[in-house]
Write a protein that holds these residues in place. Sequence first.
Motif, PDB file in Angstrom:
ATOM      1  N   ILE A 183       0.861  -1.208  -0.061  1.00 38.04           N
ATOM      2  CA  ILE A 183      -0.019  -0.108  -0.120  1.00 38.04           C
ATOM      3  C   ILE A 183       0.818   1.410   0.075  1.00 38.04           C
ATOM      4  O   ILE A 183       0.442   2.512  -0.111  1.00 38.04           O
TER       5      ILE A 183
ATOM      6  N   GLY B 228      -7.420   1.916   9.530  1.00 40.94           N
ATOM      7  CA  GLY B 228      -6.805   3.096   9.261  1.00 40.94           C
ATOM      8  C   GLY B 228      -7.986   4.084   8.933  1.00 40.94           C
ATOM      9  O   GLY B 228      -8.965   3.926   8.463  1.00 40.94           O
TER      10      GLY B 228
ATOM     11  N   TYR C 153      -5.037   1.543  -0.005  1.00 47.86           N
ATOM     12  CA  TYR C 153      -5.336   1.184   1.216  1.00 47.86           C
ATOM     13  C   TYR C 153      -7.036   0.762   0.985  1.00 47.86           C
ATOM     14  O   TYR C 153      -7.394  -0.442   1.462  1.00 47.86           O
ATOM     15  N   CYS C 154      -7.831   1.573   0.304  1.00 54.02           N
ATOM     16  CA  CYS C 154      -9.198   1.318   0.124  1.00 54.02           C
ATOM     17  C   CYS C 154      -9.417   0.114  -0.711  1.00 54.02           C
ATOM     18  O   CYS C 154     -10.407  -0.631  -0.601  1.00 54.02           O
TER      19      CYS C 154
ATOM     20  N   ARG D 248      -7.769  -2.473  -0.326  1.00 52.55           N
ATOM     21  CA  ARG D 248      -7.787  -3.791   0.705  1.00 52.55           C
ATOM     22  C   ARG D 248      -8.787  -3.922   1.587  1.00 52.55           C
ATOM     23  O   ARG D 248      -8.836  -4.894   2.428  1.00 52.55           O
TER      24      ARG D 248
ATOM     25  N   MET E  27     -11.782   4.202   3.940  1.00 48.18           N
ATOM     26  CA  MET E  27     -10.952   4.456   5.293  1.00 48.18           C
ATOM     27  C   MET E  27     -12.071   4.676   6.255  1.00 48.18           C
ATOM     28  O   MET E  27     -13.184   4.981   5.969  1.00 48.18           O
TER      29      MET E  27
END
Length: 268
Positions: free
Chosen positions: A164, A211, A224-225, A227, A233
């Motif tokens: 990420i 997160g 991140y999103c 995942r 988030m």
Amino acid sequence: MKDSCNFFNLNDKTVIITGGLGQLGLGYIKALQSCGAGIGIFDIKRECEAADILKKQPDIKYYQTDITSRDSLRTSFDAFIQDFKKIDVLINNAALDFPPECLNIKDTMFENLDDKIWDKTFEVNSKGVFLCCQIIGGHMARNTGGSIINISSIYGMVSPDQRIYQKDGEILFYKPVPYGATKSSLYAFTRYLATYWAKKNVRVNILTLGGVFNNQPEYFVHNYCERVPMGRMANVDDYCGAVIFLASRASSYMTGSNLIIDGGLLCW
Ligand SMILES: NC(=O)c1ccc[n+]([C@@H]2O[C@H](COP(=O)([O-])OP(=O)(O)OC[C@H]3O[C@@H](n4cnc5c(N)ncnc54)[C@H](O)[C@@H]3O)[C@@H](O)[C@H]2O)c1
């Protein structure tokens, strides 16, 4: 069951939150205050930084505290008891993390990581929680009990996915190992105290968080999103309900538990 709508009422409750002047702490304080709690903020930041939240708020007080120092904690806790007379809830929220902008990529590689970062992270995130529980939790155990909420992270349960921190195929940062290692240590610590103080009416639980959006770089938010099953988030508000739940009698038969709020990330 008649007054079930009052399960989350914190009217006669007093709360200490460590690291209360950080991103999440400020959100929890507003939420706890709206449920009626009296709140003591234990943070290392100077009082002037706390001025806004303290304006005209007699039910919120600030005590400049370094949670890694027994003397500092003792002084603040004595002052808190002088002001509020009792303590019902301790939220061990203060922690150190090293986000991407703090370090250059070479320094974040495991092979190069400075042992000062290891020591400092453990001092705040593990020893700080130990001292807060000893001093404040110890007082609860000697008196009428209470609820301790230890704040952990998904990185206490799984390794960070270093992908990420990648932009256009290039790794820009490695999430250093100490943060996750300290957060992991909280699970054993929480289970130990939950059983040790169970008969003293001190409940000890852990809240594991994913997160939170904080204007991170676009590439990071995107990665991140990807995942997260829910595809986003967290916002600070996403966690306030759980904090109130663990602080209140709504969770009265819950101790030694781990409540995970992560948009589904740990399912994958
Ligand atoms: N923000 C996230 O994305 C996220 C995700 C998962 C878990 N968490 C956890 O939530 C908690 C709060 O995170 P945050 O994002 O609000 O952090 P933050 O960095 O915004 O706030 C941390 C606060 O702790 C205080 N602090 C640091 N060292 C201290 C010390 N020695 N004594 C007293 N206070 C000290 C700082 O002054 C700061 O106000 C942390 O435990 C963190 O690990 C955060």
